[in-house]
Design an enzyme around this catalytic site. Structure first.
Site, PDB file in Angstrom:
ATOM      1  N   HIS A  84       0.844  -1.202   0.000  1.00  0.00           N
ATOM      2  CA  HIS A  84       0.000   0.000   0.000  1.00  0.00           C
ATOM      3  C   HIS A  84       0.873   1.245   0.000  1.00  0.00           C
ATOM      4  O   HIS A  84       2.009   1.241   0.484  1.00  0.00           O
ATOM      5  CB  HIS A  84      -0.936   0.008   1.217  1.00  0.00           C
ATOM      6  CG  HIS A  84      -0.209   0.090   2.520  1.00  0.00           C
ATOM      7  ND1 HIS A  84       0.300   1.262   3.034  1.00  0.00           N
ATOM      8  CD2 HIS A  84       0.113  -0.873   3.407  1.00  0.00           C
ATOM      9  CE1 HIS A  84       0.879   1.025   4.181  1.00  0.00           C
ATOM     10  NE2 HIS A  84       0.789  -0.270   4.435  1.00  0.00           N
TER      11      HIS A  84
ATOM     12  N   ARG B 184      -6.355   1.238   3.430  1.00  0.00           N
ATOM     13  CA  ARG B 184      -5.182   1.718   2.697  1.00  0.00           C
ATOM     14  C   ARG B 184      -4.796   0.787   1.553  1.00  0.00           C
ATOM     15  O   ARG B 184      -4.284   1.230   0.533  1.00  0.00           O
ATOM     16  CB  ARG B 184      -4.002   1.969   3.638  1.00  0.00           C
ATOM     17  CG  ARG B 184      -3.485   0.770   4.410  1.00  0.00           C
ATOM     18  CD  ARG B 184      -2.452   1.211   5.459  1.00  0.00           C
ATOM     19  NE  ARG B 184      -1.915   0.124   6.251  1.00  0.00           N
ATOM     20  CZ  ARG B 184      -2.390  -0.278   7.416  1.00  0.00           C
ATOM     21  NH1 ARG B 184      -3.467   0.310   7.927  1.00  0.00           N
ATOM     22  NH2 ARG B 184      -1.812  -1.265   8.080  1.00  0.00           N
TER      23      ARG B 184
ATOM     24  N   GLU C 106      -2.305  -6.920   7.658  1.00  0.00           N
ATOM     25  CA  GLU C 106      -0.992  -6.705   8.259  1.00  0.00           C
ATOM     26  C   GLU C 106      -0.882  -7.420   9.606  1.00  0.00           C
ATOM     27  O   GLU C 106      -1.889  -7.697  10.271  1.00  0.00           O
ATOM     28  CB  GLU C 106      -0.754  -5.201   8.445  1.00  0.00           C
ATOM     29  CG  GLU C 106       0.543  -4.804   9.110  1.00  0.00           C
ATOM     30  CD  GLU C 106       1.790  -5.183   8.329  1.00  0.00           C
ATOM     31  OE1 GLU C 106       2.055  -6.394   8.165  1.00  0.00           O
ATOM     32  OE2 GLU C 106       2.526  -4.275   7.916  1.00  0.00           O
TER      33      GLU C 106
ATOM     34  N   HIS D 254       0.611  -5.523   2.744  1.00  0.00           N
ATOM     35  CA  HIS D 254       1.351  -4.780   3.764  1.00  0.00           C
ATOM     36  C   HIS D 254       2.783  -5.277   3.876  1.00  0.00           C
ATOM     37  O   HIS D 254       3.112  -6.376   3.428  1.00  0.00           O
ATOM     38  CB  HIS D 254       0.653  -4.951   5.119  1.00  0.00           C
ATOM     39  CG  HIS D 254      -0.793  -4.605   5.085  1.00  0.00           C
ATOM     40  ND1 HIS D 254      -1.254  -3.330   5.282  1.00  0.00           N
ATOM     41  CD2 HIS D 254      -1.894  -5.375   4.861  1.00  0.00           C
ATOM     42  CE1 HIS D 254      -2.575  -3.320   5.187  1.00  0.00           C
ATOM     43  NE2 HIS D 254      -2.984  -4.542   4.927  1.00  0.00           N
TER      44      HIS D 254
END
Length: 193
Positions: free
Chosen positions: A8, A62, A89, A154
């Site tokens: 991201h 995100r 994440e 992530h």
């Protein structure tokens, strides 16, 4: 296996060095530009084969925004992708939102423990994970890949793939994970483009 991984774009917490984890922090202007630039680069890489790829993202905002900007820059439907919870994440537990410098002021010994064994370290907090634990759920997702894939996720997910590609975990835990580049993963390993 062929996977193009995109982290991201930058958030304000990334810029400040905060442990973001599973907090849903939005992209900043730099992050939106990184996502669009990665989309243009991916379009050049994939050419007219984009329809042959599965597009999947972590469900956090995100990563979804990054995927939508990537796809828009490629000139394809920004919303035609799926999400997978296994790509979220790593959870930093009670440490989310703090910088390492801030944590050193209150839990210096725990920060030292983390620096000695970052891959296996589990921060305090009920939902906290180590990178090793994260790699178990990412590995479950990777086993399900059945076609060429574009994945937006992530830094921790990238670290799991570094491990899968043969990188020692001490390196995988500390290797840079770029937000403005694409990582190609295939049967021969991982290469930054």
């Amino acid at each position: 296996m062929l996977v193009y991984m995109i982290r991201h774009g930058q958030t304000d917490w990334n810029a400040e060095g905060r442990l973001q984890g599973q907090k849903d922090i939005p992209l900043n202007a730099i992050g939106r530009r990184q996502a669009s630039d990665n989309g243009h680069a991916l379009k050049a890489i994939l050419g007219n084969t984009a329809n042959d790829f599965d597009f999947v993202a972590s469900p956090l905002g995100r990563t979804r925004e990054t995927m939508e900007l990537v796809r828009a820059a490629m000139g394809i439907d920004p919303l035609a992708y799926r999400t997978d919870d296994r790509l979220v994440e790593v959870s930093f537990g009670d440490w989310e939102g703090f910088t390492i410098s801030e944590l050193k002021q209150t839990v210096r010994q725990r920060v030292k423990e983390r620096s000695r064994s970052k891959w296996d370290f589990i921060p305090p907090g009920e939902a906290a994970e180590s990178y090793e634990i994260l790699s178990w759920r990412v590995g479950s997702w990777a086993k399900d890949i059945d076609r060429p894939t574009v994945c937006v996720s992530h830094g921790g997910v990238f670290r799991a793939f570094f491990k899968f590609s043969g990188m020692p975990v001490t390196e995988a835990a500390n290797a840079p994970v770029h937000q403005d580049r694409i990582l190609r993963i295939d049967d021969e390993g991982a290469t930054w483009l």
